[in-house]
Motif scaffolding. Structure first.
Motif, PDB file in Angstrom:
ATOM      1  N   ALA A 145      45.084  49.764  72.470  1.00 18.26           N
ATOM      2  CA  ALA A 145      43.674  50.001  72.149  1.00 18.26           C
ATOM      3  C   ALA A 145      43.365  51.492  72.240  1.00 18.26           C
ATOM      4  O   ALA A 145      44.120  52.316  71.738  1.00 18.26           O
ATOM      5  CB  ALA A 145      42.780  49.154  73.053  1.00 18.26           C
ATOM      6  N   HIS A 146      42.275  51.840  72.900  1.00 11.37           N
ATOM      7  CA  HIS A 146      41.703  53.179  72.862  1.00 11.37           C
ATOM      8  C   HIS A 146      41.479  53.701  74.271  1.00 11.37           C
ATOM      9  O   HIS A 146      41.390  52.932  75.231  1.00 11.37           O
ATOM     10  CB  HIS A 146      40.378  53.140  72.106  1.00 11.37           C
ATOM     11  CG  HIS A 146      40.488  52.470  70.778  1.00 11.37           C
ATOM     12  ND1 HIS A 146      40.815  53.141  69.635  1.00 11.37           N
ATOM     13  CD2 HIS A 146      40.345  51.156  70.427  1.00 11.37           C
ATOM     14  CE1 HIS A 146      40.862  52.282  68.615  1.00 11.37           C
ATOM     15  NE2 HIS A 146      40.581  51.081  69.076  1.00 11.37           N
ATOM     16  N   GLY A 147      41.329  55.029  74.366  1.00 15.56           N
ATOM     17  CA  GLY A 147      41.120  55.624  75.677  1.00 15.56           C
ATOM     18  C   GLY A 147      39.922  55.062  76.407  1.00 15.56           C
ATOM     19  O   GLY A 147      39.984  54.758  77.598  1.00 15.56           O
ATOM     20  N   GLY A 148      38.799  54.891  75.693  1.00 23.35           N
ATOM     21  CA  GLY A 148      37.608  54.341  76.326  1.00 23.35           C
ATOM     22  C   GLY A 148      37.785  52.912  76.768  1.00 23.35           C
ATOM     23  O   GLY A 148      37.290  52.507  77.829  1.00 23.35           O
ATOM     24  N   VAL A 149      38.500  52.126  75.980  1.00 27.47           N
ATOM     25  CA  VAL A 149      38.754  50.724  76.341  1.00 27.47           C
ATOM     26  C   VAL A 149      39.567  50.661  77.628  1.00 27.47           C
ATOM     27  O   VAL A 149      39.259  49.887  78.547  1.00 27.47           O
ATOM     28  CB  VAL A 149      39.477  49.989  75.198  1.00 27.47           C
ATOM     29  CG1 VAL A 149      39.942  48.606  75.643  1.00 27.47           C
ATOM     30  CG2 VAL A 149      38.570  49.882  73.975  1.00 27.47           C
ATOM     31  N   LEU A 150      40.616  51.486  77.708  1.00 20.78           N
ATOM     32  CA  LEU A 150      41.430  51.496  78.915  1.00 20.78           C
ATOM     33  C   LEU A 150      40.625  51.943  80.126  1.00 20.78           C
ATOM     34  O   LEU A 150      40.748  51.379  81.222  1.00 20.78           O
ATOM     35  CB  LEU A 150      42.655  52.393  78.719  1.00 20.78           C
ATOM     36  CG  LEU A 150      43.893  51.740  78.103  1.00 20.78           C
ATOM     37  CD1 LEU A 150      43.614  51.081  76.767  1.00 20.78           C
ATOM     38  CD2 LEU A 150      45.028  52.743  77.968  1.00 20.78           C
ATOM     39  N   MET A 151      39.743  52.943  79.943  1.00 21.59           N
ATOM     40  CA  MET A 151      38.892  53.391  81.054  1.00 21.59           C
ATOM     41  C   MET A 151      37.944  52.278  81.498  1.00 21.59           C
ATOM     42  O   MET A 151      37.736  52.070  82.698  1.00 21.59           O
ATOM     43  CB  MET A 151      38.099  54.630  80.655  1.00 21.59           C
ATOM     44  CG  MET A 151      38.914  55.889  80.619  1.00 21.59           C
ATOM     45  SD  MET A 151      37.889  57.389  80.488  1.00 21.59           S
ATOM     46  CE  MET A 151      37.489  57.359  78.750  1.00 21.59           C
ATOM     47  N   GLY A 174      49.687  57.215  76.054  1.00 20.52           N
ATOM     48  CA  GLY A 174      49.815  56.966  77.475  1.00 20.52           C
ATOM     49  C   GLY A 174      49.136  55.651  77.819  1.00 20.52           C
ATOM     50  O   GLY A 174      48.835  54.841  76.946  1.00 20.52           O
ATOM     51  N   GLY A 175      48.884  55.454  79.103  1.00 23.06           N
ATOM     52  CA  GLY A 175      48.210  54.234  79.522  1.00 23.06           C
ATOM     53  C   GLY A 175      48.622  53.811  80.914  1.00 23.06           C
ATOM     54  O   GLY A 175      48.944  54.654  81.764  1.00 23.06           O
ATOM     55  N   PHE A 176      48.650  52.504  81.126  1.00 29.58           N
ATOM     56  CA  PHE A 176      48.863  51.963  82.458  1.00 29.58           C
ATOM     57  C   PHE A 176      49.787  50.743  82.406  1.00 29.58           C
ATOM     58  O   PHE A 176      49.632  49.874  81.548  1.00 29.58           O
ATOM     59  CB  PHE A 176      47.518  51.555  83.080  1.00 29.58           C
ATOM     60  CG  PHE A 176      46.516  52.670  83.064  1.00 29.58           C
ATOM     61  CD1 PHE A 176      46.563  53.676  84.017  1.00 29.58           C
ATOM     62  CD2 PHE A 176      45.556  52.745  82.068  1.00 29.58           C
ATOM     63  CE1 PHE A 176      45.655  54.732  83.984  1.00 29.58           C
ATOM     64  CE2 PHE A 176      44.645  53.792  82.024  1.00 29.58           C
ATOM     65  CZ  PHE A 176      44.696  54.789  82.986  1.00 29.58           C
TER      66      PHE A 176
END
Length: 199
Positions: A145-151, A174-176
């Motif tokens: 998905a997107h940076g905001g979604v992951l946040m 990147g991500g988690f």
């Protein structure tokens, strides 16, 4: 189960440091190369849940070309309203961020989605993932998905907790890496991915 939360590769707007939310940009050539490089480091998964935006779908194809894939509307990036396509220098209004730092659900960009609405729809998407994980007995999967979604997901459901939404930023591709409990929607951090991969 093990659930990777992965951000898409860089887009032209990302490279210009623009706010790109509801704008359906493709990957930039650099983003394609990023995704190909990241794909070599990713573990195999049984299923993908992907934002139906071009940059996320293309990244998912490059990460996992053979994995079954479900597109979820709730995984779209936040809409930035009047600030779409602008850089921070062009916006030049520190007050826009005031509510974000205290996670005010009414905070948002002018004409855009509120933080509360965004968090709710991403949580609803995570609930859909959880239901499919249980129904299908999935032990490994990935959200692309997107940076905001992951946040949004990690600020609400991530463990160990961090102080606020912005503490869960990730770079492109990147991500988690998390352990996901589908009953409680808890995402327990194993590792952060790509923190040195700045584009």
């Amino acid at each position: 189960m093990r659930l990777l939360l992965l951000r898409h590769g860089a887009t032209p707007g990302n490279l210009k440091k623009q706010y790109i939310g509801s704008t359906d940009e493709p990957l930039a050539p650099q983003g394609v190369e990023q995704a190909k490089a990241r794909a070599k480091t990713l573990p195999p998964v049984e299923k993908l849940w992907v934002s139906p935006m071009r940059r996320a779908m293309h990244t998912a194809e490059l990460f996992y070309p053979d994995a079954p894939c479900v597109y979820l509307e709730g995984l779209r990036e936040m809409g930035f309203g009047d600030c779409e396509g602008k850089t921070w220098e062009e916006i030049n209004d520190p007050s826009i961020y005031d509510g974000w730092f205290v996670e005010d659900p009414q905070a948002g960009f002018p004409g855009g989605e509120t933080l509360g609405d965004f968090v709710q729809r991403t949580t609803d998407a995570l609930q859909t993932v959880a239901e499919q994980v249980v129904a299908e007995g999935i032990s490994t999967g990935a959200v692309v998905a997107h940076g905001g979604v992951l946040m949004a997901l990690m600020s609400q459901h991530g463990r160990p907790a961090r102080s606020n939404y912005f503490d869960w930023q990730s770079t492109n591709c990147g991500g988690f890496d998390t352990d996901f409990d589908p009953e409680t929607l808890t995402l327990t951090l194993r590792a952060q991915l790509g923190e040195n991969n700045i584009w």
